[in-house]
Scaffold this motif. Structure first.
Motif, PDB file in Angstrom:
ATOM      1  N   UNK A  45     -24.609  -3.351  -1.836  1.00  0.00           N
ATOM      2  CA  UNK A  45     -24.550  -2.913  -3.225  1.00  0.00           C
ATOM      3  C   UNK A  45     -24.705  -1.394  -3.261  1.00  0.00           C
ATOM      4  N   UNK A  46     -23.681  -0.753  -3.753  1.00  0.00           N
ATOM      5  CA  UNK A  46     -23.660   0.710  -3.838  1.00  0.00           C
ATOM      6  C   UNK A  46     -24.562   1.137  -4.994  1.00  0.00           C
ATOM      7  N   UNK A  47     -25.387   2.130  -4.771  1.00  0.00           N
ATOM      8  CA  UNK A  47     -26.380   2.535  -5.770  1.00  0.00           C
ATOM      9  C   UNK A  47     -25.737   3.330  -6.907  1.00  0.00           C
ATOM     10  N   UNK A 107      -7.610   1.714  -9.740  1.00  0.00           N
ATOM     11  CA  UNK A 107      -9.017   1.515  -9.437  1.00  0.00           C
ATOM     12  C   UNK A 107      -9.232   0.890  -8.071  1.00  0.00           C
ATOM     13  N   UNK A 108     -10.435   1.079  -7.571  1.00  0.00           N
ATOM     14  CA  UNK A 108     -10.844   0.432  -6.332  1.00  0.00           C
ATOM     15  C   UNK A 108     -12.231  -0.175  -6.519  1.00  0.00           C
ATOM     16  N   UNK A 109     -12.528  -1.154  -5.664  1.00  0.00           N
ATOM     17  CA  UNK A 109     -13.862  -1.737  -5.574  1.00  0.00           C
ATOM     18  C   UNK A 109     -14.559  -1.122  -4.366  1.00  0.00           C
ATOM     19  N   UNK A 110     -15.870  -0.980  -4.461  1.00  0.00           N
ATOM     20  CA  UNK A 110     -16.651  -0.547  -3.304  1.00  0.00           C
ATOM     21  C   UNK A 110     -17.705  -1.608  -3.005  1.00  0.00           C
ATOM     22  N   UNK A 111     -18.264  -1.527  -1.793  1.00  0.00           N
ATOM     23  CA  UNK A 111     -19.210  -2.543  -1.360  1.00  0.00           C
ATOM     24  C   UNK A 111     -18.581  -3.591  -0.483  1.00  0.00           C
ATOM     25  N   UNK A 164     -14.124   6.794 -14.256  1.00  0.00           N
ATOM     26  CA  UNK A 164     -15.196   5.869 -14.594  1.00  0.00           C
ATOM     27  C   UNK A 164     -15.686   5.264 -13.288  1.00  0.00           C
ATOM     28  N   UNK A 165     -16.920   5.586 -12.912  1.00  0.00           N
ATOM     29  CA  UNK A 165     -17.480   5.118 -11.646  1.00  0.00           C
ATOM     30  C   UNK A 165     -18.915   4.668 -11.875  1.00  0.00           C
ATOM     31  N   UNK A 166     -19.098   3.377 -12.050  1.00  0.00           N
ATOM     32  CA  UNK A 166     -20.418   2.778 -12.216  1.00  0.00           C
ATOM     33  C   UNK A 166     -20.393   1.402 -11.554  1.00  0.00           C
ATOM     34  N   UNK A 167     -21.550   0.820 -11.281  1.00  0.00           N
ATOM     35  CA  UNK A 167     -21.547  -0.513 -10.671  1.00  0.00           C
ATOM     36  C   UNK A 167     -20.761  -1.552 -11.460  1.00  0.00           C
ATOM     37  N   UNK A 168     -20.795  -1.478 -12.789  1.00  0.00           N
ATOM     38  CA  UNK A 168     -20.139  -2.495 -13.605  1.00  0.00           C
ATOM     39  C   UNK A 168     -18.772  -2.069 -14.131  1.00  0.00           C
ATOM     40  N   UNK A 169     -18.267  -0.924 -13.677  1.00  0.00           N
ATOM     41  CA  UNK A 169     -16.931  -0.499 -14.088  1.00  0.00           C
ATOM     42  C   UNK A 169     -15.889  -1.508 -13.637  1.00  0.00           C
ATOM     43  N   UNK A 170     -15.004  -1.873 -14.564  1.00  0.00           N
ATOM     44  CA  UNK A 170     -13.839  -2.696 -14.281  1.00  0.00           C
ATOM     45  C   UNK A 170     -12.641  -2.009 -14.927  1.00  0.00           C
ATOM     46  N   UNK A 171     -11.435  -2.413 -14.569  1.00  0.00           N
ATOM     47  CA  UNK A 171     -10.229  -1.712 -15.021  1.00  0.00           C
ATOM     48  C   UNK A 171     -10.165  -1.543 -16.530  1.00  0.00           C
ATOM     49  N   UNK A 186     -10.810   4.451 -11.624  1.00  0.00           N
ATOM     50  CA  UNK A 186     -11.988   3.622 -11.848  1.00  0.00           C
ATOM     51  C   UNK A 186     -12.536   3.154 -10.504  1.00  0.00           C
ATOM     52  N   UNK A 187     -13.858   3.152 -10.385  1.00  0.00           N
ATOM     53  CA  UNK A 187     -14.540   2.655  -9.189  1.00  0.00           C
ATOM     54  C   UNK A 187     -15.666   1.750  -9.635  1.00  0.00           C
ATOM     55  N   UNK A 188     -15.680   0.517  -9.127  1.00  0.00           N
ATOM     56  CA  UNK A 188     -16.726  -0.430  -9.496  1.00  0.00           C
ATOM     57  C   UNK A 188     -17.225  -1.203  -8.289  1.00  0.00           C
TER      58      UNK A 188
END
Length: 325
Positions: free
Chosen positions: A274-276, A229-233, A296-303, A257-259
């Motif tokens: 903050x990515x929309x 997974x990676x974080x964005x923002x 899984x790619x949503x703002x609140x996605x975590x591993x 995963x992307x969160x």
């Protein structure tokens, strides 16, 4: 009196942060952006949440849900989903995004494996996620302990599928192979961010070493699912995220995963933006087109967010792919 109490609270909070992250105290404070509505979550409440909390506390266990300040703790613990963090609560690295305590860890608790196995059975988990702090102080980076925990879960809860979220075992010859051979159902190791940002965000790690670790899992045991997974923002570009996707697919990674990155304190890396939700949906569409079995790619996605449900979908996706030949 009110001002005095408020000041005392602020001092206590500052001291608590300093104790967790002594290496960050000389950094200038970074700005904290106001969270948009799509980031807000409900406070943890409810009977099941308390029961999960009680099992964790009585077992003397650590969860990444608490240590990393995960925003999904209320939802997950209400469903009796908890991600156990083994090898203590203190990390030997100091990533600028992470809220886990940094310092010199205590010796490995050899009885922890048994307690994790018993807690998994007591909670009736169909799928369990095990992660750890980085233990650069250990000759094997904690590989033997991962193996012990996996074996203990199999002993106490033989029907539970196991997902591990491992450190990178940098400069620990043979450690990764030992963990791979323990045969968890899912081997997860997060790349966290794009290569350009590693020096500021994940300075103790190496992007291509982490990528190679996941590739070695597939080479050694093709039956294991791999996940990252990676974080964005954090200031990355869309093109850089897509390049990471391509790198992951070249390494045979099954699940992406992307969160949204959320800043734990003013001493941590700042949120660039903050990515929309619409942008997350676009990332998901692109990733699926690139061939990931699960995204899984949503703002609140975590591993480990919805890890059990996602594992079932992941297995179904592989079976469907095999059926098509």
């Amino acid at each position: 009196m009110a001002n005095l109490i408020d000041n005392t609270d602020r001092v206590a909070a500052t001291e608590a942060r300093a104790a967790r992250h002594p290496e960050k105290q000389k950094r200038a404070d970074t700005p904290v952006l106001r969270k948009p509505d799509w980031i807000r979550v409900k406070a943890p409440l409810g009977k099941t949440f308390s029961e999960t909390q009680d099992i964790v506390k009585k077992g003397g266990l650590v969860t990444v849900c608490e240590e990393a300040g995960c925003p999904n703790i209320g939802e997950c613990w209400e469903q009796k989903h908890a991600t156990f963090m083994i090898l203590g609560d203190t990390c030997t690295r100091a990533c600028s995004f992470c809220n886990v305590k940094t310092g010199l860890p205590a010796p490995v608790d050899r009885d922890e494996a048994r307690r994790v196995g018993e807690a998994t059975a007591q909670m009736g988990l169909n799928h369990v996620v095990i992660t750890s702090v980085d233990r650069d102080d250990l000759d094997d980076g904690g590989a033997e302990h991962f193996e012990d925990v996996i074996n203990a879960i199999r002993e106490h809860a033989p029907g539970t599928t196991i997902e591990i979220l491992t450190p990178d075992f940098l400069r620990k010859p043979g450690a990764a192979e030992r963990v791979i051979d323990a045969k968890a159902d899912v081997f997860n190791h997060n790349l966290e961010t794009v290569p350009r940002l590693y020096l500021s965000i994940r300075p103790g790690a190496r992007y291509y070493h982490s990528l190679r670790l996941l590739e070695r899992v597939k080479e050694r045991d093709p039956s294991q699912f791999t996940k990252s997974g990676i974080m964005v923002g954090l200031g990355e570009t869309k093109e850089e995220v897509m390049q990471v996707m391509d790198d992951m697919r070249s390494a045979g990674i099954d699940f992406l995963t992307i969160g949204q990155y959320l800043q734990p304190t003013r001493k941590h890396a700042a949120v660039d933006r903050f990515v929309t939700p619409e942008e997350f949906k676009a990332y998901e569409t692109i990733a699926r087109a690139k061939g990931f079995l699960m995204v899984s790619a949503t703002p609140l996605t975590r591993s480990s967010y919805h890890a059990g449900d996602d594992f079932a979908k992941l297995r179904e996706a592989r079976n469907a792919l095999l059926a098509r030949g």
